[in-house]
Every structure is written in structure tokens, then in C-alpha cells.
Design a protein around this motif. Structure first.
Motif, mmCIF file in Angstrom:
data_model
loop_
_atom_site.group_PDB
_atom_site.id
_atom_site.type_symbol
_atom_site.label_atom_id
_atom_site.label_comp_id
_atom_site.label_asym_id
_atom_site.label_seq_id
_atom_site.Cartn_x
_atom_site.Cartn_y
_atom_site.Cartn_z
ATOM 1 N N SER A 163 0.903 -1.143 -0.040
ATOM 2 C CA SER A 163 0.042 0.017 -0.045
ATOM 3 C C SER A 163 0.957 1.283 -0.078
ATOM 4 O O SER A 163 1.728 1.229 0.747
ATOM 5 N N ALA A 164 0.517 2.029 -0.923
ATOM 6 C CA ALA A 164 1.355 3.456 -0.998
ATOM 7 C C ALA A 164 0.142 4.348 -0.987
ATOM 8 O O ALA A 164 -0.738 4.451 -2.089
ATOM 9 N N ARG A 165 -0.045 5.478 -0.100
ATOM 10 C CA ARG A 165 -0.915 6.615 -0.376
ATOM 11 C C ARG A 165 -0.207 7.969 -0.105
ATOM 12 O O ARG A 165 0.593 8.096 0.561
ATOM 13 N N THR A 166 -0.768 8.770 -1.215
ATOM 14 C CA THR A 166 0.255 9.991 -1.587
ATOM 15 C C THR A 166 -0.926 11.196 -1.432
ATOM 16 O O THR A 166 -1.998 10.861 -2.122
ATOM 17 N N VAL A 167 -0.613 12.208 -0.819
ATOM 18 C CA VAL A 167 -1.350 13.083 -0.380
ATOM 19 C C VAL A 167 -0.665 14.635 -0.635
ATOM 20 O O VAL A 167 0.531 14.603 -0.340
ATOM 21 N N PRO A 168 -1.351 15.566 -1.115
ATOM 22 C CA PRO A 168 -0.537 16.799 -1.123
ATOM 23 C C PRO A 168 -0.278 17.478 0.194
ATOM 24 O O PRO A 168 -1.055 17.280 1.109
ATOM 25 N N PHE A 169 0.728 18.271 0.618
ATOM 26 C CA PHE A 169 0.658 19.021 1.555
ATOM 27 C C PHE A 169 -0.246 19.880 1.928
ATOM 28 O O PHE A 169 -1.069 20.363 0.914
ATOM 29 N N GLY A 170 -0.738 19.712 3.074
ATOM 30 C CA GLY A 170 -1.944 20.458 3.644
ATOM 31 C C GLY A 170 -3.205 19.425 3.833
ATOM 32 O O GLY A 170 -4.128 19.866 4.599
ATOM 33 N N LYS A 171 -3.000 18.399 3.448
ATOM 34 C CA LYS A 171 -4.026 17.287 3.767
ATOM 35 C C LYS A 171 -3.813 16.576 5.149
ATOM 36 O O LYS A 171 -2.406 16.361 5.290
ATOM 37 N N THR A 172 -4.488 16.118 5.639
ATOM 38 C CA THR A 172 -4.378 15.409 7.202
ATOM 39 C C THR A 172 -3.962 13.980 6.416
ATOM 40 O O THR A 172 -4.386 13.295 5.627
ATOM 41 N N VAL A 173 -2.782 13.395 7.118
ATOM 42 C CA VAL A 173 -2.382 12.098 6.790
ATOM 43 C C VAL A 173 -2.399 11.117 8.107
ATOM 44 O O VAL A 173 -1.994 11.522 9.068
ATOM 45 N N VAL A 174 -2.972 10.198 7.835
ATOM 46 C CA VAL A 174 -3.189 9.118 8.882
ATOM 47 C C VAL A 174 -2.242 7.858 8.710
ATOM 48 O O VAL A 174 -2.065 7.303 7.680
ATOM 49 N N LEU A 175 -1.313 7.952 9.760
ATOM 50 C CA LEU A 175 -0.313 6.586 9.765
ATOM 51 C C LEU A 175 -0.896 5.486 10.279
ATOM 52 O O LEU A 175 -1.105 5.649 11.469
ATOM 53 N N PRO A 176 -0.989 4.553 9.438
ATOM 54 C CA PRO A 176 -1.559 3.224 9.928
ATOM 55 C C PRO A 176 -0.804 2.512 11.285
ATOM 56 O O PRO A 176 0.326 2.920 11.430
ATOM 57 N N ASP A 177 -1.831 1.759 11.870
ATOM 58 C CA ASP A 177 -1.240 0.897 12.760
ATOM 59 C C ASP A 177 -0.145 -0.017 12.318
ATOM 60 O O ASP A 177 0.017 -0.379 11.025
ATOM 61 N N PRO A 178 1.000 -0.061 13.115
ATOM 62 C CA PRO A 178 1.255 0.067 14.280
ATOM 63 C C PRO A 178 1.607 1.538 15.000
ATOM 64 O O PRO A 178 1.764 1.619 16.148
ATOM 65 N N VAL A 179 1.621 2.354 14.023
ATOM 66 C CA VAL A 179 2.223 3.746 14.436
ATOM 67 C C VAL A 179 0.857 4.706 14.814
ATOM 68 O O VAL A 179 0.791 5.001 16.004
ATOM 69 N N GLY A 180 -0.231 4.661 14.238
ATOM 70 C CA GLY A 180 -1.574 5.193 14.598
ATOM 71 C C GLY A 180 -1.569 6.595 15.024
ATOM 72 O O GLY A 180 -1.987 6.896 16.285
ATOM 73 N N ILE A 181 -0.726 7.378 14.170
ATOM 74 C CA ILE A 181 -0.889 8.876 14.400
ATOM 75 C C ILE A 181 -1.405 9.598 13.193
ATOM 76 O O ILE A 181 -1.305 9.267 12.050
ATOM 77 N N THR A 182 -2.050 10.571 13.632
ATOM 78 C CA THR A 182 -2.374 11.570 12.598
ATOM 79 C C THR A 182 -1.730 12.769 12.551
ATOM 80 O O THR A 182 -1.317 13.443 13.449
ATOM 81 N N LEU A 183 -1.373 13.193 11.119
ATOM 82 C CA LEU A 183 -0.631 14.399 10.909
ATOM 83 C C LEU A 183 -1.236 15.536 10.326
ATOM 84 O O LEU A 183 -1.965 15.075 9.188
ATOM 85 N N GLU A 184 -1.146 16.638 10.734
ATOM 86 C CA GLU A 184 -1.735 17.892 10.029
ATOM 87 C C GLU A 184 -0.634 18.276 9.243
ATOM 88 O O GLU A 184 0.223 18.710 9.743
ATOM 89 N N THR A 185 -0.667 18.447 7.723
ATOM 90 C CA THR A 185 0.522 18.734 7.095
ATOM 91 C C THR A 185 0.606 19.996 6.586
ATOM 92 O O THR A 185 1.322 20.495 5.730
ATOM 93 N N GLU A 186 -0.372 20.983 6.783
ATOM 94 C CA GLU A 186 -0.527 22.392 6.570
ATOM 95 C C GLU A 186 0.756 23.096 6.479
ATOM 96 O O GLU A 186 1.203 23.716 5.589
ATOM 97 N N GLN A 187 1.472 22.853 7.649
ATOM 98 C CA GLN A 187 2.676 23.485 7.910
ATOM 99 C C GLN A 187 3.801 23.321 6.781
ATOM 100 O O GLN A 187 4.699 24.181 6.474
ATOM 101 N N LEU A 188 3.823 22.214 6.447
ATOM 102 C CA LEU A 188 4.792 21.773 5.370
ATOM 103 C C LEU A 188 4.823 22.627 4.071
ATOM 104 O O LEU A 188 5.954 22.652 3.523
#
Length: 193
Positions: A163-188
Motif C-alpha cells: 500500500s502506498a497513499r500519496t497526498v499533497p501538503f495541506g491534507k491530513t495524513v493518517v499513519l496506519p497501525d502500529p503507528v496510529g498517528i494523524t498528521l496535519e501537514t498544512e505547515q509543510l
């Protein structure tokens, strides 16, 4: 940037080369992927700022973890490669007592932030995802400053990430388990050329 395209280097030879060069330079920045020696470009200030943002995001969401900067990992099949990702997310204290090149078993996510150099395409977009997938690292996060995108690789099958999911800077990115973190990438968006 030095890359050997014609010479296949064995792990023991690389380790000796690294030890010798480390005596000369504070940090040689060498890696061994697919039997080829690469010199990793030193990070610029913006690269460091992106890593600072990511460390804070990870620790805020998962305080029991730490994003180890440039930790040397034994990668690929039979751990014959040597990679130094920009970040390796693992439980805090996971590498205590280990040497320069650690066992990657505790690593939940490897991170690379692209550099503005000629080897970025081959290294960060092709060789590193394959090496981390072969190693079984569950998630590979690529922050691509050239394309202004974030790619999350997951589901390693021992050869590649399924699996590879690509999103532009500014979108929310969900890092799947076992990481389980959501990143707000607007600042990038503020940290690219």
C-alpha cells in the motif's frame, strides 16, 4: 554525493570503510543499499525544521515512542544493508546498549525527508522503500519536498510495500497501525522552495 554504481560492496567491507571514515569525519553519512555505497547529503535547515515538527507531532500523539534521528539500521534481507533514515520511530529506549547499526525489529516507521540532491529519486523514492519493506518495517513515511507531497507506505510483504497513499501538503495524513498517528501537514507548505 558519492555513489558506486559498478562495484558491489559486501557488508563487512562497508562496515570497515565506515569505521575508517568515521575516524576522519564526525559523521560520514554513508549507507549501503543493494550492495551500493551512498553518501547521504547533510540536512539543510528546513529539513531540520520538518524533522522537528515531525518529532513533536509523534511525541505529542504517542509519548511512549521516540523518533530517533539518523539512527543506523541493519536493513534488507539477512540485514546485509545499512541505512540511516532521517527518522526511525520506535519505543523510547529501544536501541539502548546497541552499536552504530541497530536491529530494526522495534522500528514502527522509517522516515525520509527528500534533499535537494541528484540521488533523491533513486534513494528515497525507490531504493529505501524496497529496503525498508524487505526489512519488515511496518510504515515508511516519505516527505517529498520536490513534489510537495507526503507518501505513506504500509503493508510490507517482504519485497515491497503493498500500500502506498500519496497526498499533497495541506491534507491530513493518517499513519496506519502500529503507528496510529494523524498528521496535519498544512505547515509543510511553508517549508519548501
Amino acid at each position: 554525493m558519492v555513489t558506486t554504481d559498478r562495484v558491489h560492496v559486501e557488508t563487512d567491507d562497508f562496515d570497515e570503510l565506515y569505521r575508517v571514515l568515521s575516524r576522519v569525519a564526525e559523521r560520514a553519512g554513508l549507507e549501503l543499499i543493494d550492495g551500493k555505497v551512498h553518501s547521504k547529503a547533510g540536512p539543510d535547515g528546513t529539513h531540520g525544521r520538518i524533522m522537528q515538527w515531525l518529532v513533536r507531532s509523534c511525541v505529542r500523539s504517542r509519548p511512549e515512542l521516540w523518533l530517533y534521528p539518523v539512527q543506523g539500521l541493519r536493513v534488507q534481507r539477512h540485514r546485509r544493508g545499512r541505512a540511516r533514515p532521517d527518522g526511525a520511530l520506535a519505543p523510547s529506549g529501544a536501541f539502548a546498549g546497541q552499536g552504530e547499526w541497530v536491529d530494526p525489529a522495534p522500528v514502527l516507521m522509517a522516515v525520509e525527508v527528500t534533499s535537494y540532491d541528484s540521488d533523491t529519486d533513486a534513494r528515497d523514492r525507490t531504493e529505501k522503500p524496497r529496503a525498508y519493506a524487505e526489512t519488515g518495517i511496518p510504515v515508511y513515511l516519505l516527505i517529498d519536498r520536490d513534489s510537495c507531497e507526503v507518501t505513506v507506505y504500509s503493508e510490507p510483504d517482504g519485497v515491497r510495500y503493498e500500500s502506498a497513499r500519496t497526498v499533497p501538503f495541506g491534507k491530513t495524513v493518517v499513519l496506519p497501525d502500529p503507528v496510529g498517528i494523524t498528521l496535519e501537514t498544512e505547515q509543510l507548505k511553508d517549508w519548501v522552495r
